[in-house]
Design a protein around this motif. Structure first.
Motif, PDB file in Angstrom:
ATOM      1  N   GLY A  46      -0.462 -11.663   0.101  1.00 20.74           N
ATOM      2  CA  GLY A  46      -0.545 -13.436  -0.021  1.00 20.74           C
ATOM      3  C   GLY A  46      -1.393 -14.162  -0.434  1.00 20.74           C
ATOM      4  N   PHE A  47      -2.652 -14.191  -1.303  1.00 23.89           N
ATOM      5  CA  PHE A  47      -3.089 -15.054  -2.262  1.00 23.89           C
ATOM      6  C   PHE A  47      -3.974 -13.625  -2.831  1.00 23.89           C
ATOM      7  N   GLY A  48      -4.580 -14.624  -3.754  1.00 23.95           N
ATOM      8  CA  GLY A  48      -5.042 -13.888  -5.086  1.00 23.95           C
ATOM      9  C   GLY A  48      -3.986 -13.872  -6.368  1.00 23.95           C
ATOM     10  N   SER A  49      -4.495 -13.473  -7.430  1.00 26.72           N
ATOM     11  CA  SER A  49      -3.510 -13.727  -8.543  1.00 26.72           C
ATOM     12  C   SER A  49      -2.076 -12.100  -8.291  1.00 26.72           C
ATOM     13  N   LYS A  50      -1.634 -12.732  -9.438  1.00 30.96           N
ATOM     14  CA  LYS A  50      -0.855 -11.840  -9.396  1.00 30.96           C
ATOM     15  C   LYS A  50      -0.713  -9.907  -9.370  1.00 30.96           C
ATOM     16  N   ILE A  51      -1.887  -9.745 -10.097  1.00 33.03           N
ATOM     17  CA  ILE A  51      -1.920  -8.482 -10.327  1.00 33.03           C
ATOM     18  C   ILE A  51      -2.496  -8.209  -8.305  1.00 33.03           C
ATOM     19  N   SER A  52      -3.361  -8.967  -7.826  1.00 32.29           N
ATOM     20  CA  SER A  52      -4.110  -8.623  -7.237  1.00 32.29           C
ATOM     21  C   SER A  52      -3.018  -8.281  -5.894  1.00 32.29           C
ATOM     22  N   LYS A  53      -2.035  -9.000  -5.985  1.00 33.30           N
ATOM     23  CA  LYS A  53      -1.166  -8.663  -5.117  1.00 33.30           C
ATOM     24  C   LYS A  53      -0.564  -8.039  -5.508  1.00 33.30           C
ATOM     25  N   SER A  54      -0.544  -7.533  -5.719  1.00 28.33           N
ATOM     26  CA  SER A  54       0.841  -6.534  -6.445  1.00 28.33           C
ATOM     27  C   SER A  54       0.292  -5.225  -6.113  1.00 28.33           C
ATOM     28  N   CYS A  55      -1.412  -5.180  -6.406  1.00 31.15           N
ATOM     29  CA  CYS A  55      -1.935  -3.970  -6.549  1.00 31.15           C
ATOM     30  C   CYS A  55      -1.911  -3.935  -4.611  1.00 31.15           C
ATOM     31  N   SER A  56      -2.150  -5.085  -3.833  1.00 27.33           N
ATOM     32  CA  SER A  56      -2.247  -5.034  -2.577  1.00 27.33           C
ATOM     33  C   SER A  56      -1.481  -3.723  -1.697  1.00 27.33           C
ATOM     34  N   PHE A  57      -0.540  -4.903  -2.398  1.00 24.87           N
ATOM     35  CA  PHE A  57       1.598  -3.982  -1.480  1.00 24.87           C
ATOM     36  C   PHE A  57       0.844  -2.609  -2.020  1.00 24.87           C
ATOM     37  N   ILE A  58       0.613  -2.126  -3.075  1.00 25.63           N
ATOM     38  CA  ILE A  58       0.986  -1.032  -3.038  1.00 25.63           C
ATOM     39  C   ILE A  58       0.363  -0.023  -2.786  1.00 25.63           C
ATOM     40  N   THR A  59      -1.296  -0.469  -1.772  1.00 26.18           N
ATOM     41  CA  THR A  59      -2.155   0.219  -1.180  1.00 26.18           C
ATOM     42  C   THR A  59      -1.221   0.205   0.032  1.00 26.18           C
ATOM     43  N   SER A  60      -0.727  -1.070   0.202  1.00 26.68           N
ATOM     44  CA  SER A  60       0.298  -0.948   1.569  1.00 26.68           C
ATOM     45  C   SER A  60       1.223  -0.091   1.759  1.00 26.68           C
ATOM     46  N   LEU A  61       1.582  -0.368   1.006  1.00 21.60           N
ATOM     47  CA  LEU A  61       3.089   0.841  -0.116  1.00 21.60           C
ATOM     48  C   LEU A  61       2.704   2.489   1.093  1.00 21.60           C
ATOM     49  N   PHE A  62       1.538   2.289   0.402  1.00 21.91           N
ATOM     50  CA  PHE A  62       1.522   4.302   1.092  1.00 21.91           C
ATOM     51  C   PHE A  62       0.581   4.291   2.022  1.00 21.91           C
ATOM     52  N   LYS A  63      -0.066   3.430   2.497  1.00 24.40           N
ATOM     53  CA  LYS A  63      -0.272   3.707   4.106  1.00 24.40           C
ATOM     54  C   LYS A  63       0.910   3.755   5.066  1.00 24.40           C
ATOM     55  N   ILE A  64       2.245   2.803   4.094  1.00 21.06           N
ATOM     56  CA  ILE A  64       3.477   2.441   5.170  1.00 21.06           C
ATOM     57  C   ILE A  64       4.842   4.095   5.529  1.00 21.06           C
ATOM     58  N   ILE A  65       3.997   4.551   3.992  1.00 23.18           N
ATOM     59  CA  ILE A  65       4.368   5.478   3.628  1.00 23.18           C
ATOM     60  C   ILE A  65       3.824   6.993   4.721  1.00 23.18           C
ATOM     61  N   TYR A  66       2.338   6.838   4.826  1.00 22.64           N
ATOM     62  CA  TYR A  66       1.708   7.842   5.716  1.00 22.64           C
ATOM     63  C   TYR A  66       2.016   7.844   6.486  1.00 22.64           C
ATOM     64  N   PHE A  67       1.909   6.644   7.410  1.00 29.48           N
ATOM     65  CA  PHE A  67       1.689   7.160   8.929  1.00 29.48           C
ATOM     66  C   PHE A  67       3.871   6.531   9.275  1.00 29.48           C
ATOM     67  N   SER A  68       4.557   6.508   8.254  1.00 29.50           N
ATOM     68  CA  SER A  68       6.021   6.422   8.951  1.00 29.50           C
ATOM     69  C   SER A  68       6.774   8.470   8.925  1.00 29.50           C
ATOM     70  N   PHE A  69       5.479   9.544   8.270  1.00 26.76           N
ATOM     71  CA  PHE A  69       5.389  10.448   8.476  1.00 26.76           C
ATOM     72  C   PHE A  69       5.424  11.249   9.640  1.00 26.76           C
TER      73      PHE A  69
END
Length: 361
Positions: A46-69
């Motif tokens: 939710g905070f930081g530069s566009k690059i840091s926000k995007s990187c943070s979201f990508i990290t979250s997305l991988f975790k979501i995929i992992y737990f979805s299994f």
């Protein structure tokens, strides 16, 4: 592996992010942990530069995929009222359904500006795509449910109303409701983060130009430029600008305040209103979002005319009350919370609704 049903959560949580929604997330997950095994993925984008926000979201997305299994029974997240936030939410929903098609999707709408938000065509399309996939959307009040139905974007049967609540550390019997409006060191209190949309600067102006009363503030102070502007506006030094506060100290400050004053014009249902009522402290705020659904349309502290002049008049009205009138207002506020919105009143509804969601076809 786990005998409980499981739930995958993605969203903002304290202490990384500290506001009403993150506190609500924490409280609901704590309740659900009694019946569900919880997989948590924190949203720190939710905070930081566009690059840091995007990187943070990508990290979250991988975790979501992992737990979805792990095939969770429910995927639970908030429904944001921002374009970037909606894109993120929609992506996570589609990813969860791709990996675990039987997982039920639950979103939680906290904001009170839904109808205004969907006036923009692209945002309306994004909302529609999200609502088409979800199984249940949780809203804070009947008014919010009515707005969703009025939009025509969702089937009414998908909407569930669960009022907000809070955890109170002090037992009701130990809360001092009997306070005089003329007590020494009386003060007004404003508890919200220091950001321009909360309109703290407007309250500082009111205090310094016409009210002339000690006023304390607490919230996140990371916006240095805005903090400096507030200090400059406090020409008579009536205002104290404190940082983030929590726990017993927050309850003490709320309990000993003459009133909680919120100058924001963009709210759904701020948790701090319930925190104040729980301590028997009256609330003065604009009649926006779902606030009147909780307080009642005739609550004396509601400001119906959405102007700073009306806010100023309401504060002066409070100051004009006799000790007896003020005590009645404190008792009214206290009883309103403990009669309808206490943790115990809401907890069973949360557990019942989430267990029912797992049984949906």
């Amino acid at each position: 592996m786990h005998h409980k049903r499981s739930l995958l959560f993605w969203g903002e949580l304290p202490p990384n992010i500290y506001h009403g929604i993150s506190l609500s997330n924490k409280r609901i997950l704590s309740i659900l942990s009694k019946k569900f095994y919880i997989y948590k993925v924190k949203d720190n984008a939710g905070f930081g530069s566009k690059i840091s926000k995007s990187c943070s979201f990508i990290t979250s997305l991988f975790k979501i995929i992992y737990f979805s299994f792990n095939k969770p029974n429910i995927y639970y997240s908030n429904l944001p009222m921002s374009t970037f936030g909606l894109y993120k939410t929609l992506i996570t929903i589609k990813v969860v359904k791709l990996v675990s098609p039987k997982t039920k999707i639950v979103t939680h709408l906290h904001r009170g500006d839904f109808l205004e938000f969907i006036n923009i065509k692209t945002q309306k399309k994004l909302i529609k795509k999200s609502l088409d996939i979800i199984n249940t959307i949780i809203v804070l009040s009947d008014k919010s449910a009515f707005e969703l139905i009025k939009s025509g974007l969702i089937e009414p049967m998908k909407i569930t109303v669960i009022p907000n609540s809070i955890d109170v550390l002090t037992s009701p019997s130990n809360i001092n409701v009997n306070r005089s409006i003329t007590q020494n060191e009386s003060y007004l209190y404003c508890l919200c983060n220091y950001i321009p949309t909360k309109r703290i600067h407007c309250l500082v102006d009111i205090i310094n130009k016409s009210i002339f009363t000690n006023t304390k503030f607490n919230g996140d102070k990371t916006n240095i430029e805005y903090m400096n502007s507030l200090i400059n506006k406090d020409i008579h030094s009536f205002c104290y600008f404190g940082g983030v506060i929590d726990g017993k100290e927050k309850e003490r400050k709320l309990n000993t305040a003459t009133a909680l004053v919120l100058p924001s014009l963009n709210e759904g249902m701020p948790l701090v209103i319930l925190e104040s009522l729980a301590q028997g402290t009256p609330v003065i705020c604009f009649n926006i979002g779902f606030i009147s659904d909780y307080l009642g349309a005739d609550y004396p502290g509601l400001v119906n005319d959405l102007t700073d002049d009306a806010m100023q008049k309401k504060i002066k009205w409070l100051q004009s009350l006799s000790s007896n009138e003020y005590q009645k207002l404190r008792t009214l506020s206290f009883n309103l919370f403990w009669g309808k919105y206490s943790h115990e009143n809401i907890k069973n509804k949360i557990l019942h609704e989430f267990e029912a969601i797992t049984l949906l076809k």
